[in-house]
Motif scaffolding. Sequence first.
Motif, PDB file in Angstrom:
ATOM      1  N   ARG A  57       0.829  -1.211   0.000  1.00 13.82           N
ATOM      2  CA  ARG A  57       0.000   0.000   0.000  1.00 13.82           C
ATOM      3  C   ARG A  57       0.861   1.258   0.000  1.00 13.82           C
ATOM      4  O   ARG A  57       0.597   2.215  -0.732  1.00 13.82           O
ATOM      5  N   VAL A  58       1.890   1.277   0.838  1.00 14.06           N
ATOM      6  CA  VAL A  58       2.746   2.462   0.943  1.00 14.06           C
ATOM      7  C   VAL A  58       3.437   2.766  -0.382  1.00 14.06           C
ATOM      8  O   VAL A  58       3.595   3.932  -0.769  1.00 14.06           O
ATOM      9  N   LEU A  59       3.829   1.721  -1.101  1.00 14.07           N
ATOM     10  CA  LEU A  59       4.526   1.902  -2.376  1.00 14.07           C
ATOM     11  C   LEU A  59       3.567   2.131  -3.541  1.00 14.07           C
ATOM     12  O   LEU A  59       4.009   2.308  -4.676  1.00 14.07           O
ATOM     13  N   GLY A  60       2.273   2.081  -3.268  1.00 12.12           N
ATOM     14  CA  GLY A  60       1.303   2.307  -4.334  1.00 12.12           C
ATOM     15  C   GLY A  60       1.174   1.147  -5.286  1.00 12.12           C
ATOM     16  O   GLY A  60       0.774   1.324  -6.440  1.00 12.12           O
ATOM     17  N   GLY A  61       1.506  -0.048  -4.807  1.00 13.19           N
ATOM     18  CA  GLY A  61       1.480  -1.217  -5.685  1.00 13.19           C
ATOM     19  C   GLY A  61       0.103  -1.637  -6.138  1.00 13.19           C
ATOM     20  O   GLY A  61      -0.042  -2.362  -7.122  1.00 13.19           O
ATOM     21  N   GLU A  62      -0.945  -1.161  -5.459  1.00 15.06           N
ATOM     22  CA  GLU A  62      -2.295  -1.607  -5.801  1.00 15.06           C
ATOM     23  C   GLU A  62      -2.713  -1.143  -7.191  1.00 15.06           C
ATOM     24  O   GLU A  62      -3.441  -1.820  -7.892  1.00 15.06           O
ATOM     25  N   GLY A  63      -2.262   0.053  -7.580  1.00 13.16           N
ATOM     26  CA  GLY A  63      -2.721   0.576  -8.864  1.00 13.16           C
ATOM     27  C   GLY A  63      -1.620   0.782  -9.870  1.00 13.16           C
ATOM     28  O   GLY A  63      -1.829   1.419 -10.905  1.00 13.16           O
ATOM     29  N   ALA A  64      -0.446   0.253  -9.588  1.00 11.75           N
ATOM     30  CA  ALA A  64       0.705   0.489 -10.456  1.00 11.75           C
ATOM     31  C   ALA A  64       0.751  -0.499 -11.615  1.00 11.75           C
ATOM     32  O   ALA A  64       0.122  -1.557 -11.582  1.00 11.75           O
ATOM     33  N   ASN A  65       1.488  -0.112 -12.627  1.00 11.60           N
ATOM     34  CA  ASN A  65       1.779  -1.014 -13.741  1.00 11.60           C
ATOM     35  C   ASN A  65       3.283  -1.003 -13.971  1.00 11.60           C
ATOM     36  O   ASN A  65       3.948   0.004 -13.738  1.00 11.60           O
ATOM     37  N   GLY A  66       3.812  -2.130 -14.422  1.00  9.35           N
ATOM     38  CA  GLY A  66       5.250  -2.162 -14.644  1.00  9.35           C
ATOM     39  C   GLY A  66       5.706  -3.480 -15.199  1.00  9.35           C
ATOM     40  O   GLY A  66       4.905  -4.328 -15.609  1.00  9.35           O
ATOM     41  N   ASP A  67       7.030  -3.683 -15.170  1.00  6.22           N
ATOM     42  CA  ASP A  67       7.644  -4.849 -15.794  1.00  6.22           C
ATOM     43  C   ASP A  67       7.695  -6.079 -14.897  1.00  6.22           C
ATOM     44  O   ASP A  67       7.966  -7.174 -15.382  1.00  6.22           O
ATOM     45  N   ALA A  68       7.471  -5.903 -13.601  1.00  8.86           N
ATOM     46  CA  ALA A  68       7.745  -7.000 -12.673  1.00  8.86           C
ATOM     47  C   ALA A  68       6.496  -7.417 -11.903  1.00  8.86           C
ATOM     48  O   ALA A  68       5.687  -6.594 -11.476  1.00  8.86           O
ATOM     49  N   MET A  69       6.388  -8.712 -11.700  1.00 11.58           N
ATOM     50  CA  MET A  69       5.257  -9.302 -10.994  1.00 11.58           C
ATOM     51  C   MET A  69       5.415  -9.136  -9.484  1.00 11.58           C
ATOM     52  O   MET A  69       6.501  -9.304  -8.932  1.00 11.58           O
ATOM     53  N   ILE A  70       4.315  -8.784  -8.818  1.00 15.32           N
ATOM     54  CA  ILE A  70       4.258  -8.889  -7.366  1.00 15.32           C
ATOM     55  C   ILE A  70       3.716 -10.283  -7.089  1.00 15.32           C
ATOM     56  O   ILE A  70       2.537 -10.565  -7.320  1.00 15.32           O
ATOM     57  N   LEU A  71       4.575 -11.171  -6.652  1.00 19.67           N
ATOM     58  CA  LEU A  71       4.211 -12.585  -6.525  1.00 19.67           C
ATOM     59  C   LEU A  71       3.043 -12.773  -5.564  1.00 19.67           C
ATOM     60  O   LEU A  71       2.952 -12.113  -4.524  1.00 19.67           O
ATOM     61  N   GLY A  72       2.141 -13.673  -5.937  1.00 19.78           N
ATOM     62  CA  GLY A  72       0.976 -13.949  -5.118  1.00 19.78           C
ATOM     63  C   GLY A  72      -0.167 -12.982  -5.347  1.00 19.78           C
ATOM     64  O   GLY A  72      -1.148 -12.997  -4.599  1.00 19.78           O
ATOM     65  N   THR A  73      -0.045 -12.144  -6.365  1.00 21.85           N
ATOM     66  CA  THR A  73      -1.088 -11.172  -6.671  1.00 21.85           C
ATOM     67  C   THR A  73      -1.328 -11.144  -8.182  1.00 21.85           C
ATOM     68  O   THR A  73      -0.631 -11.793  -8.960  1.00 21.85           O
ATOM     69  N   SER A  74      -2.290 -10.322  -8.583  1.00 27.66           N
ATOM     70  CA  SER A  74      -2.555 -10.104 -10.010  1.00 27.66           C
ATOM     71  C   SER A  74      -1.840  -8.857 -10.509  1.00 27.66           C
ATOM     72  O   SER A  74      -2.093  -8.405 -11.628  1.00 27.66           O
ATOM     73  N   LEU A  75      -0.948  -8.305  -9.712  1.00 29.55           N
ATOM     74  CA  LEU A  75      -0.370  -6.990  -9.968  1.00 29.55           C
ATOM     75  C   LEU A  75       1.031  -7.071 -10.562  1.00 29.55           C
ATOM     76  O   LEU A  75       1.777  -8.006 -10.307  1.00 29.55           O
ATOM     77  N   ARG A  76       1.351  -6.040 -11.337  1.00 29.26           N
ATOM     78  CA  ARG A  76       2.712  -5.807 -11.797  1.00 29.26           C
ATOM     79  C   ARG A  76       3.074  -4.373 -11.437  1.00 29.26           C
ATOM     80  O   ARG A  76       2.214  -3.506 -11.367  1.00 29.26           O
ATOM     81  N   THR A  77       4.350  -4.106 -11.195  1.00 35.11           N
ATOM     82  CA  THR A  77       4.770  -2.768 -10.784  1.00 35.11           C
ATOM     83  C   THR A  77       6.195  -2.511 -11.247  1.00 35.11           C
ATOM     84  O   THR A  77       6.794  -3.338 -11.946  1.00 35.11           O
ATOM     85  N   ARG A  78       6.727  -1.358 -10.859  1.00 31.68           N
ATOM     86  CA  ARG A  78       8.114  -1.039 -11.185  1.00 31.68           C
ATOM     87  C   ARG A  78       9.050  -2.071 -10.560  1.00 31.68           C
ATOM     88  O   ARG A  78       8.772  -2.601  -9.482  1.00 31.68           O
ATOM     89  N   VAL A  79      10.158  -2.332 -11.211  1.00 32.13           N
ATOM     90  CA  VAL A  79      11.068  -3.372 -10.746  1.00 32.13           C
ATOM     91  C   VAL A  79      11.564  -3.097  -9.327  1.00 32.13           C
ATOM     92  O   VAL A  79      11.563  -3.990  -8.471  1.00 32.13           O
ATOM     93  N   LEU A  80      11.985  -1.874  -9.049  1.00 36.36           N
ATOM     94  CA  LEU A  80      12.500  -1.569  -7.712  1.00 36.36           C
ATOM     95  C   LEU A  80      11.437  -1.764  -6.642  1.00 36.36           C
ATOM     96  O   LEU A  80      11.722  -2.256  -5.546  1.00 36.36           O
ATOM     97  N   ASP A  81      10.197  -1.403  -6.942  1.00 39.38           N
ATOM     98  CA  ASP A  81       9.120  -1.593  -5.966  1.00 39.38           C
ATOM     99  C   ASP A  81       8.785  -3.071  -5.797  1.00 39.38           C
ATOM    100  O   ASP A  81       8.527  -3.544  -4.685  1.00 39.38           O
TER     101      ASP A  81
END
Length: 464
Positions: A57-81
Amino acid sequence: MLMTPPSLATTLAEHLATINLSRASNDARRFAAMAVVDTIGITLAGAAEKATLIARRVLGGEGANGDAMILGTSLRTRVLDAVLINGTAAHAVDYDDMARSMGGHPSVPVVPVVVALGEQLGSTGAQVLEAFIIGYEAECRIGRVVHPHHYEKGWHPTSTLGVFGAAAAAARLLKLDVEKTAIAIAIAASSASGIKANFGTMVKPLHVGQAAHDGLMAALLASEGFTANPGALEHKQGFLQAYDGLDQVHPERMLAERDTLEVEQPETGLKQFPCCGSTHPAILAMIALAEAEAIDPAQVTALHIRMHRMRLPHTDNPDPQSPLGAKFSLQYVTARALIDRHVGLADFEGDAYRQPAIRRLLAVTSIDAFPDKEDGNEFAAHVKVDLDDGRVLTGEAASAMGRGPRDPMSDVEMWRKFSDCAVSVLSPEQTRAAFDSLQRLDSEIPIRDILAPFAITLAAGQTR
């Protein structure tokens, strides 16, 4: 004219440059692949932990788009995040592997980096595996220099040293030369952090997320020409002096046994129990004793645990007040082992630590350290159980570094642990497909394709 010797960072970078997957032994490649699979599995287990969700939540991963998968979710975000979030998840359930030379958990700061960066770069599974071996090597080699003082002083080596592993692994995927790899290591030295005072809280897994993030950042900066002092490790005001004192470290040990990769050293292994590794010898000793003597927990009038003094400051917690605190309670996990002959993920959920049978045993449990003349084995444990019929039973475990290259987990055991970890975020069918796909890691298949079965598709409006 005297030649100035290369810096420690340069010496380490030169050593790393000699390592490639094609020259690694079959045992090294197999155990490295197992460690990556194991770490991805425990990341799934930690994906829904509160610490991970807050970081997301703090990193804004809920609504982000990017190259890397947040494992265990349907989300992708910036690589560093993604690296910070997945790194936090990987350490959130304390089920990650261990290495004595590092004094901590070698895979969790490195796997999030090689997976996320590998996705962005289009790396193959084999390239990701090679980078993992490099990162593992780097952090453990620096561990040889600073231990045991580093751990005893209060640092959390998984993060303070893991940042170097993350930097070195990223440097390999980015194809940095020796000079820039040394610079990445030097940059990482200014980001090393993590204190044991925060064990038993959400900050401990955050240490790993930060180490993975900062190590990747160091390599990315170095790749763009960022500067740092290659002598940042051994400088009179550098990492070794500031963190340990130059009189407490041993730079000459860094490349000891250099012909054997750290990933295939005997004192490294995958965890069998999802709690602090320092408690595992007592768990094993108690399980063996309870099974051999068919102990009825209701008959126990006293339980005593003796371990190496290094293992007690962060595990002597006789009255845990949370599931996370229970992971760092030597008393709790030993009592749980006595009652159940097993310690699993469910034992650190809900009010398991408050069960009456557990509380009764905690009230009669005591601990102390081996006398100095007997404390040579820092991973030994001795347990003593007094019964109401007058019998006194004793048991011991010589060491407990998990299941390593000399005693690897079987395919069935790997699957059992992976599926247990994945159950909260993946369906049974998806878990099986994901596990099978990871068996192709040591190949020329792109890592993004290997990870494809992990992609979670949710109905409109849902977020996981």
